[in-house]
Design a protein around this motif. Structure first.
Motif, PDB file in Angstrom:
ATOM      1  N   GLY A 149       0.831  -1.196   0.000  1.00 46.34           N
ATOM      2  CA  GLY A 149       0.000   0.000   0.000  1.00 46.34           C
ATOM      3  C   GLY A 149       0.863   1.243   0.000  1.00 46.34           C
ATOM      4  O   GLY A 149       0.663   2.158   0.784  1.00 46.34           O
ATOM      5  N   ALA A 150       1.825   1.286  -0.918  1.00 44.75           N
ATOM      6  CA  ALA A 150       2.888   2.295  -0.880  1.00 44.75           C
ATOM      7  C   ALA A 150       2.416   3.706  -1.173  1.00 44.75           C
ATOM      8  O   ALA A 150       3.116   4.668  -0.854  1.00 44.75           O
ATOM      9  CB  ALA A 150       3.988   1.907  -1.880  1.00 44.75           C
ATOM     10  N   GLY A 151       1.257   3.863  -1.786  1.00 44.48           N
ATOM     11  CA  GLY A 151       0.746   5.201  -2.042  1.00 44.48           C
ATOM     12  C   GLY A 151       1.700   6.016  -2.899  1.00 44.48           C
ATOM     13  O   GLY A 151       2.122   5.591  -3.968  1.00 44.48           O
ATOM     14  N   GLY A 152       2.071   7.194  -2.414  1.00 38.64           N
ATOM     15  CA  GLY A 152       2.985   8.060  -3.149  1.00 38.64           C
ATOM     16  C   GLY A 152       4.424   7.607  -3.122  1.00 38.64           C
ATOM     17  O   GLY A 152       5.279   8.216  -3.778  1.00 38.64           O
ATOM     18  N   GLY A 153       4.740   6.567  -2.365  1.00 36.85           N
ATOM     19  CA  GLY A 153       6.065   5.972  -2.390  1.00 36.85           C
ATOM     20  C   GLY A 153       7.104   6.644  -1.523  1.00 36.85           C
ATOM     21  O   GLY A 153       8.289   6.294  -1.600  1.00 36.85           O
ATOM     22  N   ASP A 154       6.715   7.584  -0.671  1.00 36.08           N
ATOM     23  CA  ASP A 154       7.716   8.307   0.124  1.00 36.08           C
ATOM     24  C   ASP A 154       8.453   7.392   1.089  1.00 36.08           C
ATOM     25  O   ASP A 154       9.667   7.530   1.292  1.00 36.08           O
ATOM     26  CB  ASP A 154       7.075   9.468   0.880  1.00 36.08           C
ATOM     27  N   LEU A 155       7.761   6.423   1.687  1.00 36.69           N
ATOM     28  CA  LEU A 155       8.423   5.523   2.618  1.00 36.69           C
ATOM     29  C   LEU A 155       9.397   4.608   1.891  1.00 36.69           C
ATOM     30  O   LEU A 155      10.525   4.393   2.352  1.00 36.69           O
ATOM     31  CB  LEU A 155       7.393   4.700   3.393  1.00 36.69           C
ATOM     32  N   ALA A 156       8.999   4.062   0.753  1.00 38.35           N
ATOM     33  CA  ALA A 156       9.884   3.191  -0.014  1.00 38.35           C
ATOM     34  C   ALA A 156      11.155   3.926  -0.424  1.00 38.35           C
ATOM     35  O   ALA A 156      12.271   3.394  -0.300  1.00 38.35           O
ATOM     36  CB  ALA A 156       9.155   2.662  -1.249  1.00 38.35           C
TER      37      ALA A 156
END
Length: 240
Positions: free
Chosen positions: A66-73
């Protein structure tokens, strides 16, 4: 203030609407990084759990569900490499809009972006050292939560760990988020879903006791500040 005695399971976040305004949706993705830097507490999790595991493993395979905008990845890949660790980060989301936007952002090179489900990865025999999510659990139905937790275990390699981070529902969390975001509603958060959806998220979220009951045996809930819940489990070094 709304009634927070029980989960508002029928409330829906605006960004989850397939017909959500594309411009507002993209501005929402773009604002995730500064908001999560303040509220989600991943720096502490990284120092305590992820970096030590990476140093033991040598090569760390991370799945962000559920990475969404990918900021955590992107942040995890950047921090692991800065610490001299080899990082193989996969960002997973069922929403093609999120994956399409995130994959084109600065710092996204080297992250594997997939529009797929955890069940798809289980079927493909994939395996990771860390399976994690941020602000995902409160979006799910009971059956979806159960499936995610089952898949998370199946996807985790021996010696690995699962950490699903979410909001702890409560009056303090709601009041703090409402107060902190109000002055930014016309500036940083303007034309995004952050404020409205954040308040809905708190209403939909679990208390520690509710999440522990929903997750069942083999999972433990940690309460962290500010108003955070970490649902976690560790995989044995050897498993059948």
């Amino acid at each position: 203030m709304p009634d927070l005695a029980s989960r508002a399971v029928d409330a829906r976040e605006l960004m989850d609407d397939p017909q959500a305004d594309d411009r507002m949706l993209e501005r929402t993705y773009a604002r995730f990084a500064p908001v999560n830097a303040v509220v989600s507490g991943w720096r502490g999790v990284y120092r305590r759990d992820i970096r030590p595991l990476a140093r033991r493993k040598g090569v760390l395979r991370v799945l962000d569900v559920g990475a969404g905008g990918g900021d955590l990845a992107r942040a995890l890949q950047r921090r692991l490499r800065a610490d001299g660790c080899v990082a193989r980060v996969t960002a997973l989301d069922l929403d093609e809009r999120a994956i399409r936007w995130a994959a084109t952002r600065s710092g996204s090179h080297g992250v594997r972006w997939l529009c797929a489900s955890t069940a798809d990865l289980v079927r493909d025999g994939e395996e990771f050292d860390v399976v994690l999510s941020n602000h995902l659990l409160h979006h799910l139905t009971g059956q979806e939560l159960s499936s995610l937790l089952d898949d998370s275990r199946l996807l985790t390699a021996p010696g690995g760990l699962v950490i699903h981070s979410d909001i702890a529902r409560g009056r303090t969390a709601y009041a703090l988020f409402a107060a902190a975001t109000l002055p930014l509603a016309g500036t940083l958060l303007a034309d995004s879903f952050i404020r409205a959806d954040g308040l809905t998220s708190i209403r939909r979220s679990y208390t520690a006791g509710e999440l522990a009951a929903a997750a069942g045996d083999g999972w433990r809930v940690e309460q962290r500040m500010p108003a955070r819940l970490l649902l976690r489990t560790e995989q044995d070094d050897a498993r059948p």
